[in-house]
Each structure stands twice: as structure tokens, then as C-alpha cells.
Design a protein around this motif. Structure first.
Motif, PDB file in Angstrom:
ATOM      1  N   CYS A   7       7.023  82.392  -1.924  1.00 19.40           N
ATOM      2  CA  CYS A   7       7.746  81.263  -2.519  1.00 19.40           C
ATOM      3  C   CYS A   7       8.417  80.417  -1.439  1.00 19.40           C
ATOM      4  O   CYS A   7       8.630  80.859  -0.313  1.00 19.40           O
ATOM      5  CB  CYS A   7       8.833  81.753  -3.466  1.00 19.40           C
ATOM      6  SG  CYS A   7       8.219  82.659  -4.882  1.00 19.40           S
ATOM      7  N   CYS A  26      11.919  77.812  -1.297  1.00 21.90           N
ATOM      8  CA  CYS A  26      13.065  77.124  -1.894  1.00 21.90           C
ATOM      9  C   CYS A  26      13.637  76.216  -0.815  1.00 21.90           C
ATOM     10  O   CYS A  26      14.148  76.698   0.204  1.00 21.90           O
ATOM     11  CB  CYS A  26      14.111  78.122  -2.369  1.00 21.90           C
ATOM     12  SG  CYS A  26      15.608  77.340  -3.026  1.00 21.90           S
ATOM     13  N   LEU A  55      19.301  79.637  -9.033  1.00 16.16           N
ATOM     14  CA  LEU A  55      17.906  79.295  -8.795  1.00 16.16           C
ATOM     15  C   LEU A  55      17.094  80.578  -8.829  1.00 16.16           C
ATOM     16  O   LEU A  55      17.304  81.483  -8.002  1.00 16.16           O
ATOM     17  CB  LEU A  55      17.724  78.611  -7.431  1.00 16.16           C
ATOM     18  CG  LEU A  55      18.229  77.173  -7.277  1.00 16.16           C
ATOM     19  CD1 LEU A  55      19.748  77.133  -7.167  1.00 16.16           C
ATOM     20  CD2 LEU A  55      17.613  76.522  -6.046  1.00 16.16           C
ATOM     21  N   ILE A  72      13.428  81.679  -8.389  1.00 18.00           N
ATOM     22  CA  ILE A  72      12.141  81.172  -7.912  1.00 18.00           C
ATOM     23  C   ILE A  72      11.139  82.309  -7.936  1.00 18.00           C
ATOM     24  O   ILE A  72      11.177  83.223  -7.104  1.00 18.00           O
ATOM     25  CB  ILE A  72      12.269  80.590  -6.488  1.00 18.00           C
ATOM     26  CG1 ILE A  72      13.527  79.717  -6.368  1.00 18.00           C
ATOM     27  CG2 ILE A  72      11.010  79.823  -6.122  1.00 18.00           C
ATOM     28  CD1 ILE A  72      13.588  78.577  -7.356  1.00 18.00           C
ATOM     29  N   SER A 117       5.612  80.270  -6.308  1.00 15.75           N
ATOM     30  CA  SER A 117       6.063  78.977  -6.811  1.00 15.75           C
ATOM     31  C   SER A 117       6.997  78.340  -5.797  1.00 15.75           C
ATOM     32  O   SER A 117       7.488  79.001  -4.881  1.00 15.75           O
ATOM     33  CB  SER A 117       6.757  79.115  -8.174  1.00 15.75           C
ATOM     34  OG  SER A 117       7.946  79.863  -8.059  1.00 15.75           O
ATOM     35  N   TYR A 118       7.243  77.023  -5.987  1.00 16.30           N
ATOM     36  CA  TYR A 118       8.038  76.266  -5.038  1.00 16.30           C
ATOM     37  C   TYR A 118       9.127  75.505  -5.782  1.00 16.30           C
ATOM     38  O   TYR A 118       8.885  74.936  -6.839  1.00 16.30           O
ATOM     39  CB  TYR A 118       7.166  75.274  -4.260  1.00 16.30           C
ATOM     40  CG  TYR A 118       5.910  75.891  -3.699  1.00 16.30           C
ATOM     41  CD1 TYR A 118       5.981  76.983  -2.843  1.00 16.30           C
ATOM     42  CD2 TYR A 118       4.655  75.400  -4.049  1.00 16.30           C
ATOM     43  CE1 TYR A 118       4.833  77.564  -2.344  1.00 16.30           C
ATOM     44  CE2 TYR A 118       3.500  75.982  -3.550  1.00 16.30           C
ATOM     45  CZ  TYR A 118       3.596  77.069  -2.693  1.00 16.30           C
ATOM     46  OH  TYR A 118       2.463  77.657  -2.206  1.00 16.30           O
ATOM     47  N   CYS A 119      10.300  75.490  -5.178  1.00 19.53           N
ATOM     48  CA  CYS A 119      11.408  74.684  -5.693  1.00 19.53           C
ATOM     49  C   CYS A 119      11.885  73.807  -4.553  1.00 19.53           C
ATOM     50  O   CYS A 119      12.354  74.317  -3.523  1.00 19.53           O
ATOM     51  CB  CYS A 119      12.537  75.582  -6.191  1.00 19.53           C
ATOM     52  SG  CYS A 119      13.996  74.659  -6.739  1.00 19.53           S
ATOM     53  N   LEU A 151      17.949  76.606 -12.494  1.00 16.86           N
ATOM     54  CA  LEU A 151      16.584  76.208 -12.172  1.00 16.86           C
ATOM     55  C   LEU A 151      15.733  77.466 -12.212  1.00 16.86           C
ATOM     56  O   LEU A 151      16.024  78.448 -11.508  1.00 16.86           O
ATOM     57  CB  LEU A 151      16.493  75.570 -10.780  1.00 16.86           C
ATOM     58  CG  LEU A 151      16.944  74.110 -10.637  1.00 16.86           C
ATOM     59  CD1 LEU A 151      18.442  73.975 -10.825  1.00 16.86           C
ATOM     60  CD2 LEU A 151      16.541  73.559  -9.278  1.00 16.86           C
ATOM     61  N   SER A 190      11.614  78.997 -12.584  1.00 13.44           N
ATOM     62  CA  SER A 190      10.194  78.629 -12.554  1.00 13.44           C
ATOM     63  C   SER A 190       9.300  79.639 -13.253  1.00 13.44           C
ATOM     64  O   SER A 190       8.120  79.758 -12.921  1.00 13.44           O
ATOM     65  CB  SER A 190       9.740  78.461 -11.094  1.00 13.44           C
ATOM     66  OG  SER A 190       9.874  79.664 -10.378  1.00 13.44           O
ATOM     67  N   ASN A 210       5.950  75.122 -10.469  1.00 17.24           N
ATOM     68  CA  ASN A 210       6.830  74.559  -9.446  1.00 17.24           C
ATOM     69  C   ASN A 210       7.908  73.653 -10.044  1.00 17.24           C
ATOM     70  O   ASN A 210       7.739  73.099 -11.134  1.00 17.24           O
ATOM     71  CB  ASN A 210       6.003  73.784  -8.424  1.00 17.24           C
ATOM     72  CG  ASN A 210       4.979  74.679  -7.731  1.00 17.24           C
ATOM     73  OD1 ASN A 210       5.233  75.861  -7.526  1.00 17.24           O
ATOM     74  ND2 ASN A 210       3.844  74.121  -7.388  1.00 17.24           N
ATOM     75  N   ILE A 211       8.999  73.493  -9.290  1.00 20.55           N
ATOM     76  CA  ILE A 211      10.095  72.599  -9.646  1.00 20.55           C
ATOM     77  C   ILE A 211      10.278  71.626  -8.489  1.00 20.55           C
ATOM     78  O   ILE A 211      10.499  72.042  -7.354  1.00 20.55           O
ATOM     79  CB  ILE A 211      11.396  73.383  -9.899  1.00 20.55           C
ATOM     80  CG1 ILE A 211      11.247  74.272 -11.134  1.00 20.55           C
ATOM     81  CG2 ILE A 211      12.577  72.428 -10.062  1.00 20.55           C
ATOM     82  CD1 ILE A 211      12.426  75.208 -11.356  1.00 20.55           C
ATOM     83  N   LYS A 231       9.948  75.362 -15.193  1.00 21.40           N
ATOM     84  CA  LYS A 231       8.697  75.242 -14.438  1.00 21.40           C
ATOM     85  C   LYS A 231       7.961  73.951 -14.797  1.00 21.40           C
ATOM     86  O   LYS A 231       8.100  73.408 -15.891  1.00 21.40           O
ATOM     87  CB  LYS A 231       7.791  76.437 -14.734  1.00 21.40           C
ATOM     88  CG  LYS A 231       7.359  76.525 -16.199  1.00 21.40           C
ATOM     89  CD  LYS A 231       6.391  77.663 -16.418  1.00 21.40           C
ATOM     90  CE  LYS A 231       5.871  77.623 -17.862  1.00 21.40           C
ATOM     91  NZ  LYS A 231       4.825  78.612 -18.113  1.00 21.40           N
TER      92      LYS A 231
END
Length: 250
Positions: free
Chosen positions: A71, A73, A88, A90, A94-96, A110, A112, A133-134, A150
Motif C-alpha cells: 500500500c 499512504c 485512515l 488503507i 490500495s493507495y490513499c 478514510l 479503502s 483507491n482513495i 474506496k
């Protein structure tokens, strides 16, 4: 820049300016990058999985980050927070990404992932693990107790109202409220002035003295496509490679 090497290939870059904060590595080959003037206050960052990256720009982060395997962040510069209860979560792969000059009120989450898989009745295909992703642009205002889920893209200059739940793409200079959040106004912009105790005369002064700094328009040559960023991150294998890309590109 200082480099602190923990067990199992985990690394912290930057000057550790932490007050009442906790950093925990449960996996391996993770990176926490604190840029110049970044610091932590009442923060808790937990690397639950492996090969993940947390990058904090010139901001003071107060809140909780729980990040899993493969991931990213990213938190940009000049982050504003009303409280230390921002969370958060995550989830794996996935990516924030949070841009510069964003303002988050208290109780913001937040996240995902849906936490649990949902399967198609006939094919048994898992339906809720893609597009997790966010992506949050520059100068975003997120109100009290709002959730960003997400597959959300909050474009620069937009507002997510109190208790709203963001689930899709929201355009620049728009106000969005509700569950799920929908656009209620467009062609707006905001700044960080406080008006709850302002008189009518003071409001008029704000109107007369405003600048157009926060009107965001599409410029092809300078636009950073969030989807191009996603594709590039997906092509990179290690947290170190992702750090080098983010450091140079964002």
C-alpha cells in the motif's frame, strides 16, 4: 536526512519529531518517510502488513493510520486537522493520496475496503475488491464525521459536507453532501477564514478582499492524472521504488 533501520527491513526516514505518538511495524520491508518539517502529534501509525509506504509532507499529522500490504499512504503539505481522531484504514494493494492544503474536521474516516468479501451467487466471483483507491486533490475541505470510501476521487477545491459519505468522483469547486454524497452546488470556492463570529461588515470585507487562488481549472500541461499515478504505482514492486517515484513526481 536521518535513516532509522528497524527489524525485518523496516525503515524510517526523517527527523523523528513525535509527541505522544506510536509507530509500530508488524510486517517487513515497510517505509515511513517524514519530510522536512513533518511531525507527528498524538499519532499512531501501524504497518500491519509488508512492503507498504507512508509518506508525510510538510504537515503535522494527528490521528491514526493502519496500513496493510503493498500500500501507499501519501499526505501532502499544509494538512489542517480539527482533532486527533482522524482514521485512515488503507487495505492491501490500495493507495490513499492526499494533496496539499487540505482541511479535515473531527471524526473523519478514510477507508479503502468493505472489510468482508461479497460474492456473486452463481459464479462465486468476489465483487468488491477492485478499485479500492482513495484520491484527494489539493485544497479539499472534509466536514465533521464524514467518510471517504474506496474508489473515491475528490478533485481539487471541492467540499465534502458533514456526515457525508464519498463513494465516487466529485468535481473541482463543488460542494457535496449526503449518503452517498451528491453534488449540491458547483462553481464555488472556499478559504480558511472563520466566519462563525463574523459580523455582516466583516463578511463584506472577506468578499471584497478574496483572491482567486482557490479556483481550480483544468490545465492539460500541469494536470496530474490520478489514474496515471495509480498505474505507475501498480507497476512498481517495492516500497523503496514507490518512495522514489512519489518523492520525484508528487
Amino acid at each position: 536526512m536521518q535513516k532509522f533501520e528497524a527489524e525485518n527491513g523496516n525503515v524510517i526516514y526523517g527527523d523523528l519529531q513525535c509527541k505522544d505518538s506510536k509507530i509500530e511495524f508488524m510486517g517487513k520491508n515497510n517505509i515511513l518517510f517524514l519530510s522536512e518539517k513533518a511531525n507527528l502529534r498524538n499519532a499512531q501509525i501501524t504497518f500491519v502488513g509488508s512492503n507498504a509506504l507512508v509518506f508525510i509532507g510538510k504537515s503535522c499529522f494527528r490521528g491514526r493510520i493502519m496500513i496493510f500490504t503493498n500500500c501507499v499512504c501519501y499526505i501532502g503539505n499544509a494538512l489542517g486537522q480539527s482533532a486527533s481522531d482522524m482514521f485512515l484504514n488503507i487495505t492491501s494493494e490500495s493507495y490513499c493520496i492526499i494533496g496539499d492544503d487540505c482541511l479535515f474536521s473531527w471524526g473523519v474516516v478514510l477507508e479503502s475496503s468493505d472489510h468482508h468479501p461479497i460474492f456473486d451467487f452463481k459464479t462465486h466471483q468476489c465483487l468488491n475488491t477492485s478499485k479500492r483507491n482513495i484520491l484527494i486533490g489539493d485544497h479539499i475541505w472534509v466536514g465533521q464525521y464524514a467518510w471517504v470510501l474506496k474508489n473515491t476521487f475528490l478533485a481539487s477545491g471541492s467540499i465534502l459536507g458533514a456526515k457525508g459519505i464519498a463513494t465516487k468522483t466529485y468535481y473541482s469547486n463543488s460542494a457535496n453532501v449526503g449518503i452517498p454524497a451528491k453534488q449540491t452546488r458547483k462553481g464555488i470556492f472556499w478559504n480558511g477564514a472563520v466566519i462563525k463570529d463574523s459580523t455582516k461588515e466583516e463578511i463584506k470585507k472577506l468578499e471584497q478582499n478574496h483572491k482567486d487562488d482557490f479556483k481550480f481549472t483544468y490545465q492539460k500541461d500541469s494536470f496530474l492524472s490520478p489514474y496515471a499515478i495509480e498505474q505507475k504505482l501498480e507497476s512498481l514492486q517495492s516500497a523503496q521504488e514507490k518512495l522514489e517515484f512519489i518523492y520525484d513526481f508528487l
